[in-house]
Design a protein around this motif. Structure first.
Motif, PDB file in Angstrom:
ATOM      1  N   ASP A 472       0.809  -1.216   0.000  1.00  0.00           N
ATOM      2  CA  ASP A 472       0.000   0.000   0.000  1.00  0.00           C
ATOM      3  C   ASP A 472       0.849   1.277   0.000  1.00  0.00           C
ATOM      4  OD1 ASP A 472      -2.447  -1.463   0.208  1.00  0.00           O
ATOM      5  OD2 ASP A 472      -2.001  -1.792   2.321  1.00  0.00           O
ATOM      6  N   ALA A 473       2.178   1.115  -0.120  1.00  0.00           N
ATOM      7  CA  ALA A 473       3.068   2.283  -0.055  1.00  0.00           C
ATOM      8  C   ALA A 473       3.158   2.979  -1.399  1.00  0.00           C
ATOM      9  CB  ALA A 473       4.453   1.856   0.410  1.00  0.00           C
ATOM     10  N   GLY A 474       3.656   4.209  -1.377  1.00  0.00           N
ATOM     11  CA  GLY A 474       3.819   4.963  -2.612  1.00  0.00           C
ATOM     12  C   GLY A 474       5.235   4.958  -3.128  1.00  0.00           C
ATOM     13  N   ARG A 475       6.237   4.929  -2.197  1.00  0.00           N
ATOM     14  CA  ARG A 475       7.635   4.968  -2.605  1.00  0.00           C
ATOM     15  C   ARG A 475       8.465   3.974  -1.802  1.00  0.00           C
ATOM     16  NH1 ARG A 475       9.639  10.845  -1.675  1.00  0.00           N
ATOM     17  NH2 ARG A 475       7.981  10.840  -0.111  1.00  0.00           N
ATOM     18  N   LEU A 476       9.519   3.477  -2.432  1.00  0.00           N
ATOM     19  CA  LEU A 476      10.497   2.608  -1.776  1.00  0.00           C
ATOM     20  C   LEU A 476      11.873   3.203  -1.976  1.00  0.00           C
ATOM     21  CD1 LEU A 476      11.389  -0.104  -0.425  1.00  0.00           C
ATOM     22  CD2 LEU A 476      11.552  -1.051  -2.738  1.00  0.00           C
ATOM     23  N   LEU A 477      12.588   3.431  -0.884  1.00  0.00           N
ATOM     24  CA  LEU A 477      13.959   3.937  -0.943  1.00  0.00           C
ATOM     25  C   LEU A 477      14.894   2.827  -0.480  1.00  0.00           C
ATOM     26  CD1 LEU A 477      13.404   7.455   0.703  1.00  0.00           C
ATOM     27  CD2 LEU A 477      13.213   6.816  -1.711  1.00  0.00           C
ATOM     28  N   VAL A 478      15.739   2.332  -1.372  1.00  0.00           N
ATOM     29  CA  VAL A 478      16.659   1.238  -1.054  1.00  0.00           C
ATOM     30  C   VAL A 478      18.032   1.838  -0.780  1.00  0.00           C
ATOM     31  CG1 VAL A 478      17.599  -0.975  -1.790  1.00  0.00           C
ATOM     32  CG2 VAL A 478      15.325  -0.268  -2.569  1.00  0.00           C
ATOM     33  N   ALA A 479      18.385   1.930   0.516  1.00  0.00           N
ATOM     34  CA  ALA A 479      19.608   2.629   0.916  1.00  0.00           C
ATOM     35  C   ALA A 479      20.747   1.688   1.278  1.00  0.00           C
ATOM     36  CB  ALA A 479      19.310   3.547   2.114  1.00  0.00           C
ATOM     37  N   ILE A 480      20.556   0.377   1.105  1.00  0.00           N
ATOM     38  CA  ILE A 480      21.630  -0.563   1.458  1.00  0.00           C
ATOM     39  C   ILE A 480      22.710  -0.518   0.389  1.00  0.00           C
ATOM     40  CG2 ILE A 480      20.203  -2.093   2.856  1.00  0.00           C
ATOM     41  CD1 ILE A 480      19.854  -3.898   0.450  1.00  0.00           C
ATOM     42  N   PRO A 481      23.982  -0.687   0.766  1.00  0.00           N
ATOM     43  CA  PRO A 481      25.078  -0.556  -0.201  1.00  0.00           C
ATOM     44  C   PRO A 481      25.324  -1.805  -1.035  1.00  0.00           C
ATOM     45  CG  PRO A 481      25.980  -0.932   1.997  1.00  0.00           C
ATOM     46  CD  PRO A 481      24.484  -0.825   2.156  1.00  0.00           C
ATOM     47  N   VAL A 489      15.750  -6.914  -3.530  1.00  0.00           N
ATOM     48  CA  VAL A 489      14.698  -6.106  -2.902  1.00  0.00           C
ATOM     49  C   VAL A 489      13.841  -5.438  -3.972  1.00  0.00           C
ATOM     50  CG1 VAL A 489      14.224  -4.108  -1.438  1.00  0.00           C
ATOM     51  CG2 VAL A 489      16.065  -5.680  -0.818  1.00  0.00           C
ATOM     52  N   VAL A 490      14.507  -4.837  -4.956  1.00  0.00           N
ATOM     53  CA  VAL A 490      13.781  -4.132  -6.021  1.00  0.00           C
ATOM     54  C   VAL A 490      12.885  -5.101  -6.795  1.00  0.00           C
ATOM     55  CG1 VAL A 490      14.068  -2.901  -8.213  1.00  0.00           C
ATOM     56  CG2 VAL A 490      15.489  -2.301  -6.242  1.00  0.00           C
ATOM     57  N   HIS A 491      13.423  -6.252  -7.137  1.00  0.00           N
ATOM     58  CA  HIS A 491      12.664  -7.243  -7.921  1.00  0.00           C
ATOM     59  C   HIS A 491      11.400  -7.689  -7.183  1.00  0.00           C
ATOM     60  CE1 HIS A 491      11.949 -10.575 -10.656  1.00  0.00           C
ATOM     61  NE2 HIS A 491      11.891 -11.402  -9.616  1.00  0.00           N
ATOM     62  N   ARG A 492      11.540  -8.031  -5.901  1.00  0.00           N
ATOM     63  CA  ARG A 492      10.385  -8.517  -5.133  1.00  0.00           C
ATOM     64  C   ARG A 492       9.399  -7.386  -4.846  1.00  0.00           C
ATOM     65  NH1 ARG A 492      14.538 -11.550  -4.462  1.00  0.00           N
ATOM     66  NH2 ARG A 492      14.360 -13.796  -4.137  1.00  0.00           N
ATOM     67  N   ALA A 493       9.921  -6.181  -4.629  1.00  0.00           N
ATOM     68  CA  ALA A 493       9.038  -5.039  -4.377  1.00  0.00           C
ATOM     69  C   ALA A 493       8.199  -4.713  -5.602  1.00  0.00           C
ATOM     70  CB  ALA A 493       9.877  -3.828  -3.964  1.00  0.00           C
ATOM     71  N   ARG A 494       8.815  -4.808  -6.781  1.00  0.00           N
ATOM     72  CA  ARG A 494       8.081  -4.509  -8.008  1.00  0.00           C
ATOM     73  C   ARG A 494       6.974  -5.541  -8.247  1.00  0.00           C
ATOM     74  NH1 ARG A 494       7.090  -0.257  -9.640  1.00  0.00           N
ATOM     75  NH2 ARG A 494       9.219   0.460 -10.027  1.00  0.00           N
ATOM     76  N   ILE A 502      10.313   3.364  -7.131  1.00  0.00           N
ATOM     77  CA  ILE A 502      11.471   2.785  -6.441  1.00  0.00           C
ATOM     78  C   ILE A 502      12.718   3.595  -6.761  1.00  0.00           C
ATOM     79  CG2 ILE A 502      12.907   0.721  -6.160  1.00  0.00           C
ATOM     80  CD1 ILE A 502      10.540  -0.958  -7.053  1.00  0.00           C
ATOM     81  N   VAL A 503      13.406   4.017  -5.697  1.00  0.00           N
ATOM     82  CA  VAL A 503      14.670   4.742  -5.829  1.00  0.00           C
ATOM     83  C   VAL A 503      15.733   3.941  -5.090  1.00  0.00           C
ATOM     84  CG1 VAL A 503      15.895   6.902  -5.454  1.00  0.00           C
ATOM     85  CG2 VAL A 503      13.417   6.922  -5.843  1.00  0.00           C
ATOM     86  N   ALA A 504      16.854   3.655  -5.767  1.00  0.00           N
ATOM     87  CA  ALA A 504      17.922   2.849  -5.162  1.00  0.00           C
ATOM     88  C   ALA A 504      19.264   3.541  -5.357  1.00  0.00           C
ATOM     89  CB  ALA A 504      17.945   1.453  -5.779  1.00  0.00           C
ATOM     90  N   ALA A 520      13.820  -0.703 -10.856  1.00  0.00           N
ATOM     91  CA  ALA A 520      14.011   0.577 -10.178  1.00  0.00           C
ATOM     92  C   ALA A 520      13.679   1.729 -11.126  1.00  0.00           C
ATOM     93  CB  ALA A 520      15.443   0.710  -9.676  1.00  0.00           C
ATOM     94  N   ASP A 521      12.961   2.734 -10.618  1.00  0.00           N
ATOM     95  CA  ASP A 521      12.623   3.902 -11.438  1.00  0.00           C
ATOM     96  C   ASP A 521      13.782   4.877 -11.517  1.00  0.00           C
ATOM     97  OD1 ASP A 521       9.678   3.416 -11.959  1.00  0.00           O
ATOM     98  OD2 ASP A 521       9.721   3.304  -9.777  1.00  0.00           O
ATOM     99  N   HIS A 522      14.472   5.054 -10.403  1.00  0.00           N
ATOM    100  CA  HIS A 522      15.604   5.986 -10.337  1.00  0.00           C
ATOM    101  C   HIS A 522      16.739   5.313  -9.575  1.00  0.00           C
ATOM    102  CE1 HIS A 522      12.761   9.068 -11.633  1.00  0.00           C
ATOM    103  NE2 HIS A 522      11.968   8.695 -10.633  1.00  0.00           N
ATOM    104  N   VAL A 523      17.958   5.422 -10.097  1.00  0.00           N
ATOM    105  CA  VAL A 523      19.139   4.863  -9.432  1.00  0.00           C
ATOM    106  C   VAL A 523      20.170   5.969  -9.283  1.00  0.00           C
ATOM    107  CG1 VAL A 523      20.912   3.095  -9.457  1.00  0.00           C
ATOM    108  CG2 VAL A 523      18.683   2.616 -10.480  1.00  0.00           C
ATOM    109  N   VAL A 524      20.622   6.179  -8.051  1.00  0.00           N
ATOM    110  CA  VAL A 524      21.605   7.224  -7.777  1.00  0.00           C
ATOM    111  C   VAL A 524      22.979   6.577  -7.689  1.00  0.00           C
ATOM    112  CG1 VAL A 524      22.339   9.008  -6.171  1.00  0.00           C
ATOM    113  CG2 VAL A 524      19.896   8.555  -6.507  1.00  0.00           C
ATOM    114  N   LEU A 525      23.880   6.983  -8.590  1.00  0.00           N
ATOM    115  CA  LEU A 525      25.251   6.498  -8.570  1.00  0.00           C
ATOM    116  C   LEU A 525      26.086   7.465  -7.746  1.00  0.00           C
ATOM    117  CD1 LEU A 525      27.364   4.469  -9.602  1.00  0.00           C
ATOM    118  CD2 LEU A 525      27.636   5.907 -11.634  1.00  0.00           C
ATOM    119  N   GLY A 526      26.692   6.957  -6.673  1.00  0.00           N
ATOM    120  CA  GLY A 526      27.376   7.815  -5.715  1.00  0.00           C
ATOM    121  C   GLY A 526      28.403   8.735  -6.334  1.00  0.00           C
ATOM    122  N   GLU A 527      29.262   8.192  -7.220  1.00  0.00           N
ATOM    123  CA  GLU A 527      30.332   8.995  -7.810  1.00  0.00           C
ATOM    124  C   GLU A 527      29.768  10.130  -8.669  1.00  0.00           C
ATOM    125  OE1 GLU A 527      30.140   5.818  -7.681  1.00  0.00           O
ATOM    126  OE2 GLU A 527      31.972   5.024  -6.789  1.00  0.00           O
TER     127      GLU A 527
END
Length: 543
Positions: A472-481, A489-494, A502-504, A520-527
């Motif tokens: 029932d959630a609207g967003r998922l933030l995956v912050a694990i490295p 996580v992303v696969h099962r959540a989708r 989904i943002v990872a 995942a809809d958006h993926v943030v690359l640290g570098e």
């Protein structure tokens, strides 16, 4: 030049077959344990083709038991062990007595002696360390009250079996009339108790000082390789020393080593360093069990085999359930513990082998024990998962946690590391409704202390995501490295919530592509994020 290398051949054959059959089991949506067991059958002596060295496989499996119990000890304290002694000690002893009585009754029906029935029943009464802990870990229950009771129960069974293995040769001499009597039996029992007490005292008095000192010194060297080596040396060295000097089991020695080390601040790092080897050798345990299985037993002794499996899965589980309920524990706790005990394993094989060698146990009894073990181990993941779900207590939830229902605006945050903590603070500052998923119990406790709503569990498991209200959630933030876990996580959540945003986070271009492919809809690359921020700061700076 090729050499005869049974050790290498057994490891390679075991791991390759386990991977192939485990992948097939995963594809068929059944427990990977079923695949590992079938892999053992394929490379065992009762099927055509390559036959691995059974003795070597058994010793490799023992390494898995040692490392697994060491890992459990890292998350277990003496206080935890003492807190469940009032239920674990009488519960384990009464349950073992009940299962032994059922085994004797079945043995007498098949025309065996009472002595054979006692050994047969005792072999059916003790649960497998690896299977029980795998079941608890799969549902994130090791550090709950139910998990502590099950582990405490297991320790008592372990001690009882150590005593049985010491007393069995004396008992065999008494049966054969070779001059051994009750005095010899009592002397052997007292000697075993003294050795166990001596080992426990040594670990609590000397080990509490020496083991943490060794690990802290190693950590200060700055060498990760040396630290990993120290962890393995402590786990294996203490386990072997306990068995060689004090004649206690490898598993018990490793558990005490882990429990002593668990009191230090380095326990989490020690657990992480030993995890890959724990998993690999635990798989080899299941392969070694599969190698013992002779499929012909199913055709030759179907009724005795069904009766044996019924005692293992239903008889002793019902006894355990009744005992736990009598002590006033809730239905969910009784169901979970009794289901985790509904199998037999390594100690049963050792006892059956010794009983057959001493001439007490007939060969058909040993075949029934081995067949009962593999069938109960095969069934246990399904039974345990079903029981935990039906008990109405979500396995991934921490004690006192309740399922969340959330709304479309709710956020689910996975991970409470450095990035997760920063996200949690910002979400709170923005007054956003969110729930946190964290697998590490100490981090979960820290998050609860900060006032966050937390679900303790592995976010790659569907029941954990459901407990967090992801559907029932609207967003998922995956912050694990960890990119591999994040992808799961992303696969099962989708799959669970197709409309979820989904943002990872990722650490490489390859991880970015993988996470996007998984949903995942958006993926943030640290570098890249750091580079953009630096360029933004540079362009804004005065010339």
């Amino acid at each position: 030049m090729l050499h005869h290398t049974p050790l290498i051949a057994t490891i390679v054959a075991g791991l390759v077959a386990a991977f192939a059959m485990g992948a097939l089991a995963h594809r068929l949506k059944v427990s990977p344990v079923a695949g590992y067991l079938f892999a053992g059958v394929l490379i065992g002596p009762f099927t055509p083709g390559y036959v691995a060295d059974g003795k070597i496989a058994t010793e490799l499996a023992e390494l898995g038991v040692i490392l697994l119990m060491f890992g459990v000890g890292l998350h277990f304290s003496l206080k935890d062990l003492m807190s469940v002694r009032r239920i674990a000690v009488p519960g384990a002893l009464v349950q073992m007595g009940s299962a032994t009585a059922m085994g004797v009754a079945l043995a007498l029906m098949m025309g065996w002696t009472v002595a054979a029935g006692l050994v047969f029943g005792l072999a059916l009464s003790v649960a497998s360390t690896v299977v029980l802990l795998r079941a608890l870990q799969s549902e994130n229950l090791v550090e709950t009250e139910r998990g502590r009771i099950a582990v405490g129960w297991l320790i008592v069974e372990d001690l009882a079996m150590v005593m049985a293995l010491v007393l069995l040769p004396v008992f065999a001499q008494m049966q054969a009339g070779n001059g051994a009597g009750g005095t010899d039996l009592l002397s052997a029992a007292i000697g075993t108790l003294v050795k166990v007490a001596g080992f426990a005292a040594l670990m609590l008095i000397v080990g509490r000082r020496v083991i943490p000192w060794i690990l802290h010194w190693t950590a200060h060297t700055g060498s990760r390789e040396l630290f990993r080596l120290a962890v393995l040396a402590i786990a294996l060295g203490v386990a072997f020393g306990a068995a060689y000097v004090f004649q206690v089991s490898f598993a018990l020695g490793a558990f005490f080593a882990g429990m002593i080390l668990g009191e230090t601040q380095l326990s989490r790092r020690a657990a992480e360093e030993s995890l890959p080897l724990r998993d690999a050798f635990a798989v080899l345990f299941f392969v070694s069990v599969g190698m013992l299985f002779d499929p012909s037993v199913i055709l030759e002794q179907p009724v005795p085999l069904l009766a044996t499996v019924a005692i293992i899965i239903f008889g002793k589980s019902l006894a355990a359930y009744a005992i736990i309920r009598v002590f006033g524990y809730p239905k969910g706790t009784a169901l979970t513990v009794s289901a985790s005990l509904a199998q037999i394993g390594e100690f049963s094989f050792i006892l059956a082998g010794l009983g057959a060698t001493l001439g007490i146990l007939p060969d058909e009894a040993r075949d029934l024990i081995l067949a009962g073990a593999i069938l109960s181990i095969l069934a246990n993941p399904f039974i345990f998962g079903l029981v935990v779900r039906k008990s109405g207590e979500a396995a991934s939830a921490a004690p006192g946690a309740s399922p969340t229902t959330g709304a479309a605006g709710r956020v689910v945050l996975v991970g409470y590391g450095r990035v997760g903590k920063s996200l949690a603070r910002r979400l709170r500052a923005a007054r956003t409704d969110f729930v946190l998923i964290e697998e590490q119990s100490d981090r979960a406790d820290e998050a609860r202390a900060a006032g966050y709503e937390v679900v303790t569990g592995n976010a790659t498991q569907v029941q954990t995501l459901e407990q967090a209200g992801l559907a029932d959630a609207g967003r998922l933030l995956v912050a694990i490295p960890e990119g591999f876990e994040a992808g799961g996580v992303v696969h099962r959540a989708r799959d669970l919530n197709p409309g979820l945003t989904i943002v990872a986070r990722a650490h490489s271009v390859e991880e970015v592509e993988d996470l996007r492919l998984r949903g995942a809809d958006h993926v943030v690359l640290g570098e890249e994020a750091i580079a953009l921020r630096m360029l933004s700061g540079a362009s804004a700076a005065p010339a």
